[in-house]
Design an enzyme around this catalytic site. Structure first.
Site, PDB file in Angstrom:
ATOM      1  N   ARG A 295       0.862  -1.184   0.000  1.00 56.37           N
ATOM      2  CA  ARG A 295       0.000   0.000   0.000  1.00 56.37           C
ATOM      3  C   ARG A 295       0.900   1.236   0.000  1.00 56.37           C
ATOM      4  O   ARG A 295       1.439   1.621   1.032  1.00 56.37           O
ATOM      5  CB  ARG A 295      -0.890  -0.023   1.243  1.00 56.37           C
ATOM      6  N   HIS A 299      -3.791   4.302   4.533  1.00 61.35           N
ATOM      7  CA  HIS A 299      -4.886   3.336   4.655  1.00 61.35           C
ATOM      8  C   HIS A 299      -6.179   3.960   4.141  1.00 61.35           C
ATOM      9  O   HIS A 299      -6.894   3.372   3.334  1.00 61.35           O
ATOM     10  CB  HIS A 299      -5.038   2.905   6.105  1.00 61.35           C
ATOM     11  N   TYR A 308       4.058   5.538  11.236  1.00 58.56           N
ATOM     12  CA  TYR A 308       4.322   4.154  11.623  1.00 58.56           C
ATOM     13  C   TYR A 308       5.172   3.364  10.622  1.00 58.56           C
ATOM     14  O   TYR A 308       5.455   2.207  10.855  1.00 58.56           O
ATOM     15  CB  TYR A 308       3.002   3.395  11.866  1.00 58.56           C
TER      16      TYR A 308
END
Length: 403
Positions: A295, A299, A308
């Protein structure tokens, strides 16, 4: 060299599709489900790949036959699909940033997994997506603008699932795998020879619904393909925090095959999904396909991935970009020219404008529609609530009139 206009609401079907419904009639008698069911072709590496990141074609004794007849035109079609899907996705992200959509879940980086698998389906197959399968929707002929109504808050989906055999987007994580399994069990009982494919992510693979789906599909030998797009981040949770083995190996415990395919390789995704769907149609039961991809974006637009994950990780995967990979292959094989890319760029911009204009022209929903279809025969409490809401709405008009 010309490319198809986006004026038509239904994109053409590209590489590796059969187009028309099957006339075979009844499905073969389902074979007894067991741990000894047909396994993936042997002698293959753990990660199935047909195109390297540099665009070089590599051979696969087991899967080459599923793309053996692919033509240069079909390869350009796959490239076009991925480019236009990415353009649509980028426009939707921009619209959300401008306040035109409430939220958006980007597919950036996952185009090959979706286009390859989507183009492997037949028209009579049924697809159960999550909320990120914009490329699969494109392959199934769903107008891109219809995907945006739910994210704008003006409808609950925007298309008839039975028109394209493409279910509405599912926000509840993993629940669509149960829907797909039940539908596949019905397909088998009806004796049809079509298949079902359910999409979900690595995060959803940890949900109980997915485990139940695996159990029931195996026991009843349901003709379903579970297509897991492992983009390696379940929001901020890396895959290694969810499983001690590669995701595709989970299928072994349920008694059906699992394979891992390079999710940035559109040819490999096309070939492996074709194989899995053929298994399902021939009565061999379920298959788990893990498309190992990344990805590249957030998100959703409410997420900040810089909190993160490291930039170095993202940059490493950008070098494996699925669109760039196929472009390199097309150029090295002399399957296209600059005219094709120039016309596709113009088509891409036209698609972006069409999407932008369509979203801004979407009418507000009927505020009283929320009270419809609550009960089949109506209900006194719903009638009372509707009247209360009508009085509440009228109070605004009375206040404006008083001013």
């Amino acid at each position: 060299m010309t490319v198809e206009s986006t004026a038509a609401p239904t994109p053409r079907r590209s590489a590796g599709t059969t187009g028309a419904k099957s006339t075979a009639g009844k499905r073969p008698t389902a074979k007894k489900a067991s741990a000894t069911a047909k396994k993936p072709p042997g002698g293959e590496p753990e990660l199935i790949q047909l195109l390297t990141p540099e665009g070089k074609r590599v051979k696969s004794a087991a899967y080459d036959k599923y793309v053996a007849g692919i033509t240069p035109e079909e390869l350009r079609g796959l490239y076009r699909d991925m480019v236009l899907t990415r353009r649509f996705d980028a426009e939707a992200t921009s619209l959300q940033r401008q306040g035109e959509l409430g939220l958006w879940a980007s597919l950036l980086g996952q185009e090959a997994a979706q286009i390859g698998s989507g183009r492997a389906t037949r028209e009579d197959d049924y697809v159960f997506p999550t909320y990120r399968e914009h490329g699969v929707a494109w392959c199934r002929g769903v107008d891109p603008t219809n995907l945006l109504g739910m994210f704008r808050g003006v409808n609950h989906g925007g298309w008839d699932p039975d028109s394209n055999n493409f279910h509405l987007y599912t926000i509840v994580i993993g629940s669509q795998t149960l829907h797909a399994t039940g539908y596949a069990m019905g397909v088998a009982k009806d004796g049809a020879d079509s298949a079902v494919i359910a999409y979900f992510g690595d995060g959803a693979s940890s949900q109980g619904d997915v485990a139940e789906s695996f159990t029931f599909s195996a026991v009843y030998n349901a003709p379903v393909v579970f297509f897991c797009q492992n983009n390696q981040w379940a929001i901020s949770e890396p895959t290694e925090k969810q499983t001690r083995v590669p995701l595709y190996q989970r299928a072994q415990g349920y008694g059906f095959p699992g394979v891992r395919v390079d999710g940035n390789d559109v040819l490999a995704c096309l070939a492996v999904t074709k194989w899995a769907l053929e298994r399902a149609r021939s009565g061999e039961g379920p298959t788990l396909v893990e498309a190992y991809t990344y990805r590249m974006g957030a998100h959703t637009t409410s997420d900040d991935p810089t909190k993160y994950r490291a930039d170095e990780e993202r940059e490493a995967w950008e070098a494996k970009d699925p669109i760039l990979r196929l472009r390199r292959h097309l150029e090295a094989s002399n399957h296209t020219d600059e005219g094709f890319f120039a016309e596709l760029e113009a088509e891409s911009e036209a698609l972006g404008r069409r999407v932008r204009e369509a979203v801004r022209a979407m009418p507000d929903p009927d505020r009283f529609a929320i009270f419809e279809h609550v009960y089949a025969d109506g209900h006194a409490l719903v009638d009372e609530e509707r009247a209360q809401f009508a009085a509440y709405q009228a109070s605004f008009a009375d206040a404006e009139g008083g001013n």
